[in-house]
Design a protein around this motif. Sequence first.
Motif, PDB file in Angstrom:
ATOM      1  N   GLY A   1       0.783  -1.229   0.000  1.00 48.52           N
ATOM      2  CA  GLY A   1       0.000   0.000   0.000  1.00 48.52           C
ATOM      3  C   GLY A   1       0.813   1.276   0.000  1.00 48.52           C
ATOM      4  N   LEU A   2       2.091   1.189  -0.311  1.00 50.23           N
ATOM      5  CA  LEU A   2       2.924   2.382  -0.360  1.00 50.23           C
ATOM      6  C   LEU A   2       3.177   2.760  -1.810  1.00 50.23           C
ATOM      7  CD1 LEU A   2       5.581   1.539   2.369  1.00 50.23           C
ATOM      8  CD2 LEU A   2       3.445   2.790   2.617  1.00 50.23           C
ATOM      9  N   THR A   3       2.875   3.981  -2.152  1.00 51.99           N
ATOM     10  CA  THR A   3       3.197   4.479  -3.484  1.00 51.99           C
ATOM     11  C   THR A   3       4.025   5.743  -3.311  1.00 51.99           C
ATOM     12  OG1 THR A   3       1.060   5.615  -3.535  1.00 51.99           O
ATOM     13  CG2 THR A   3       1.202   3.529  -4.692  1.00 51.99           C
ATOM     14  N   TYR A   4       5.014   5.883  -4.164  1.00 57.49           N
ATOM     15  CA  TYR A   4       5.942   6.999  -4.090  1.00 57.49           C
ATOM     16  C   TYR A   4       5.889   7.784  -5.382  1.00 57.49           C
ATOM     17  CZ  TYR A   4       7.776   4.852   0.103  1.00 57.49           C
ATOM     18  OH  TYR A   4       7.901   4.340   1.365  1.00 57.49           O
ATOM     19  N   GLU A   5       6.241   9.067  -5.305  1.00 60.37           N
ATOM     20  CA  GLU A   5       6.207   9.903  -6.492  1.00 60.37           C
ATOM     21  C   GLU A   5       7.312  10.945  -6.431  1.00 60.37           C
ATOM     22  OE1 GLU A   5       2.229  11.371  -6.310  1.00 60.37           O
ATOM     23  OE2 GLU A   5       2.624  12.662  -4.598  1.00 60.37           O
ATOM     24  N   SER A   6       7.624  11.475  -7.619  1.00 57.01           N
ATOM     25  CA  SER A   6       8.578  12.581  -7.733  1.00 57.01           C
ATOM     26  C   SER A   6       8.298  13.299  -9.046  1.00 57.01           C
ATOM     27  CB  SER A   6      10.013  12.073  -7.676  1.00 57.01           C
ATOM     28  OG  SER A   6      10.400  11.545  -8.923  1.00 57.01           O
ATOM     29  N   GLU A   7       8.837  14.485  -9.163  1.00 58.93           N
ATOM     30  CA  GLU A   7       8.674  15.266 -10.399  1.00 58.93           C
ATOM     31  C   GLU A   7       9.273  14.525 -11.592  1.00 58.93           C
ATOM     32  OE1 GLU A   7       7.061  18.183 -10.975  1.00 58.93           O
ATOM     33  OE2 GLU A   7       6.325  18.004  -8.919  1.00 58.93           O
ATOM     34  N   VAL A   8      10.439  13.907 -11.406  1.00 50.84           N
ATOM     35  CA  VAL A   8      11.113  13.202 -12.503  1.00 50.84           C
ATOM     36  C   VAL A   8      10.241  12.057 -13.013  1.00 50.84           C
ATOM     37  CG1 VAL A   8      13.144  11.825 -13.113  1.00 50.84           C
ATOM     38  CG2 VAL A   8      13.391  13.851 -11.662  1.00 50.84           C
TER      39      VAL A   8
ATOM     40  N   HIS B   1      15.683   2.514   1.528  1.00 55.10           N
ATOM     41  CA  HIS B   1      14.837   3.318   2.410  1.00 55.10           C
ATOM     42  C   HIS B   1      15.547   3.580   3.723  1.00 55.10           C
ATOM     43  CE1 HIS B   1      13.639   0.225   5.364  1.00 55.10           C
ATOM     44  NE2 HIS B   1      13.890  -0.591   4.370  1.00 55.10           N
ATOM     45  N   PHE B   2      15.117   4.618   4.410  1.00 54.60           N
ATOM     46  CA  PHE B   2      15.609   4.930   5.740  1.00 54.60           C
ATOM     47  C   PHE B   2      14.797   4.108   6.729  1.00 54.60           C
ATOM     48  CE2 PHE B   2      15.120   7.689   9.554  1.00 54.60           C
ATOM     49  CZ  PHE B   2      16.414   7.552  10.024  1.00 54.60           C
ATOM     50  N   PRO B   3      15.431   3.322   7.620  1.00 55.36           N
ATOM     51  CA  PRO B   3      14.692   2.425   8.512  1.00 55.36           C
ATOM     52  C   PRO B   3      13.746   3.137   9.482  1.00 55.36           C
ATOM     53  CG  PRO B   3      17.052   1.952   8.597  1.00 55.36           C
ATOM     54  CD  PRO B   3      16.875   3.168   7.769  1.00 55.36           C
ATOM     55  N   GLY B   4      13.968   4.415   9.763  1.00 53.10           N
ATOM     56  CA  GLY B   4      13.138   5.109  10.740  1.00 53.10           C
ATOM     57  C   GLY B   4      11.830   5.637  10.206  1.00 53.10           C
ATOM     58  N   SER B   5      11.618   5.583   8.895  1.00 53.61           N
ATOM     59  CA  SER B   5      10.407   6.163   8.321  1.00 53.61           C
ATOM     60  C   SER B   5      10.218   5.650   6.893  1.00 53.61           C
ATOM     61  CB  SER B   5      10.534   7.687   8.304  1.00 53.61           C
ATOM     62  OG  SER B   5       9.550   8.273   7.503  1.00 53.61           O
ATOM     63  N   VAL B   6       8.953   5.573   6.480  1.00 53.41           N
ATOM     64  CA  VAL B   6       8.666   5.182   5.095  1.00 53.41           C
ATOM     65  C   VAL B   6       8.408   6.411   4.225  1.00 53.41           C
ATOM     66  CG1 VAL B   6       7.755   2.894   5.650  1.00 53.41           C
ATOM     67  CG2 VAL B   6       6.198   4.850   5.595  1.00 53.41           C
TER      68      VAL B   6
ATOM     69  N   THR C   1       7.249   3.288  10.481  1.00 53.66           N
ATOM     70  CA  THR C   1       8.418   2.538  10.016  1.00 53.66           C
ATOM     71  C   THR C   1       7.931   1.442   9.078  1.00 53.66           C
ATOM     72  OG1 THR C   1       8.335   0.929  11.811  1.00 53.66           O
ATOM     73  CG2 THR C   1       9.637   2.940  12.194  1.00 53.66           C
ATOM     74  N   LEU C   2       8.846   0.854   8.335  1.00 50.38           N
ATOM     75  CA  LEU C   2       8.473  -0.224   7.428  1.00 50.38           C
ATOM     76  C   LEU C   2       7.897  -1.403   8.206  1.00 50.38           C
ATOM     77  CD1 LEU C   2       8.330  -1.248   4.536  1.00 50.38           C
ATOM     78  CD2 LEU C   2      10.646  -2.142   4.814  1.00 50.38           C
ATOM     79  N   GLU C   3       8.451  -1.683   9.390  1.00 52.13           N
ATOM     80  CA  GLU C   3       7.944  -2.791  10.205  1.00 52.13           C
ATOM     81  C   GLU C   3       6.490  -2.562  10.605  1.00 52.13           C
ATOM     82  OE1 GLU C   3      10.942  -1.353  10.692  1.00 52.13           O
ATOM     83  OE2 GLU C   3      12.158  -3.027   9.973  1.00 52.13           O
TER      84      GLU C   3
ATOM     85  N   VAL D   1       4.284  -0.776   8.953  1.00 50.95           N
ATOM     86  CA  VAL D   1       3.480  -0.922   7.737  1.00 50.95           C
ATOM     87  C   VAL D   1       3.280  -2.411   7.424  1.00 50.95           C
ATOM     88  CG1 VAL D   1       3.413  -0.500   5.247  1.00 50.95           C
ATOM     89  CG2 VAL D   1       4.152   1.310   6.807  1.00 50.95           C
ATOM     90  N   LEU D   2       4.355  -3.209   7.548  1.00 54.22           N
ATOM     91  CA  LEU D   2       4.236  -4.640   7.275  1.00 54.22           C
ATOM     92  C   LEU D   2       3.342  -5.335   8.301  1.00 54.22           C
ATOM     93  CD1 LEU D   2       7.891  -5.483   6.202  1.00 54.22           C
ATOM     94  CD2 LEU D   2       5.877  -5.295   4.736  1.00 54.22           C
ATOM     95  N   ASP D   3       3.395  -4.909   9.573  1.00 50.02           N
ATOM     96  CA  ASP D   3       2.490  -5.454  10.594  1.00 50.02           C
ATOM     97  C   ASP D   3       1.035  -5.198  10.203  1.00 50.02           C
ATOM     98  OD1 ASP D   3       4.443  -6.494  12.223  1.00 50.02           O
ATOM     99  OD2 ASP D   3       4.424  -4.827  13.652  1.00 50.02           O
ATOM    100  N   ALA D   4       0.741  -3.962   9.818  1.00 48.69           N
ATOM    101  CA  ALA D   4      -0.620  -3.607   9.417  1.00 48.69           C
ATOM    102  C   ALA D   4      -1.048  -4.389   8.182  1.00 48.69           C
ATOM    103  CB  ALA D   4      -0.717  -2.105   9.157  1.00 48.69           C
ATOM    104  N   PHE D   5      -0.125  -4.553   7.238  1.00 50.26           N
ATOM    105  CA  PHE D   5      -0.401  -5.329   6.019  1.00 50.26           C
ATOM    106  C   PHE D   5      -0.752  -6.769   6.385  1.00 50.26           C
ATOM    107  CE2 PHE D   5       1.394  -8.207   2.768  1.00 50.26           C
ATOM    108  CZ  PHE D   5       0.606  -7.853   1.684  1.00 50.26           C
ATOM    109  N   MET D   6       0.029  -7.359   7.288  1.00 48.04           N
ATOM    110  CA  MET D   6      -0.219  -8.739   7.704  1.00 48.04           C
ATOM    111  C   MET D   6      -1.570  -8.860   8.389  1.00 48.04           C
ATOM    112  SD  MET D   6       0.907 -11.694   7.629  1.00 48.04           S
ATOM    113  CE  MET D   6       0.560 -13.251   8.382  1.00 48.04           C
ATOM    114  N   TYR D   7      -1.879  -7.933   9.268  1.00 52.63           N
ATOM    115  CA  TYR D   7      -3.162  -7.974   9.978  1.00 52.63           C
ATOM    116  C   TYR D   7      -4.320  -7.811   8.996  1.00 52.63           C
ATOM    117  CZ  TYR D   7      -6.790  -7.150  13.395  1.00 52.63           C
ATOM    118  OH  TYR D   7      -7.936  -7.254  14.133  1.00 52.63           O
ATOM    119  N   ARG D   8      -4.156  -6.891   8.035  1.00 46.48           N
ATOM    120  CA  ARG D   8      -5.200  -6.658   7.037  1.00 46.48           C
ATOM    121  C   ARG D   8      -5.441  -7.897   6.183  1.00 46.48           C
ATOM    122  NH1 ARG D   8      -3.104  -1.917   5.519  1.00 46.48           N
ATOM    123  NH2 ARG D   8      -2.000  -2.802   3.768  1.00 46.48           N
ATOM    124  N   ASN D   9      -4.370  -8.650   5.893  1.00 45.00           N
ATOM    125  CA  ASN D   9      -4.491  -9.813   5.024  1.00 45.00           C
ATOM    126  C   ASN D   9      -4.824 -11.106   5.762  1.00 45.00           C
ATOM    127  OD1 ASN D   9      -4.065  -8.396   2.677  1.00 45.00           O
ATOM    128  ND2 ASN D   9      -1.863  -8.633   2.774  1.00 45.00           N
TER     129      ASN D   9
END
Length: 179
Positions: free
Chosen positions: A10-17, A39-44, A73-75, A77-85
């Motif tokens: 559920g993570l989508t990223y964007e940039s001008e390029v 990625h930086f481990p402290g934040s997505v 954090t990525l962890e 997000v992955l916890d929430a993903f696991m619970y959702r699935n």
Amino acid sequence: MSSWAVCDVGLTYESEVINDEQWTAYARNYGSWNIEARHFPGSVSRIWTPHIGSTGLLDLRLSEQARASKEQTLEEVLDAFMYRNASKADIEHATTVLKVEAAQRVKKLVAGAKTETQSALENYDGEKPTISETRKMEQQGNDASAERPAADASNDECDEAYVEMMRGVIAKATLGANS
């Protein structure tokens, strides 16, 4: 980690390029591709990926449409993903297993207390103390043993189970990226 593994949770990223080079239109028309991302481990909130066709790295920021906040954090997000699935049956099963394990621990504790009580009664040959005397003895015993007991070995089992579960989540997210 590929960019699609990030999108699968559920993570989508964007940039001008990316918008200028129309990566999403290209992917829709010609199919997707995998790219390395860091990625930086402290934040997505941000990821970095090689700039295809140029030098350096692209700085991608978490899209407003992403299912996560940039503070997570990525962890998390992955916890929430696991619970959702996880299906309702899986969640109920895990809850039941935890309840059974807790009941077994209580049963073991009560059985140990009964055994120790019986042993103490058999080894005691003096007069039975009054209730007031018993309370004083208990209070003295509580004051003398105010230290906390050592951590239970089941904490290690919980940690191992958590690590194993997270490996499964990451594997599932990665498999989605490679398919």
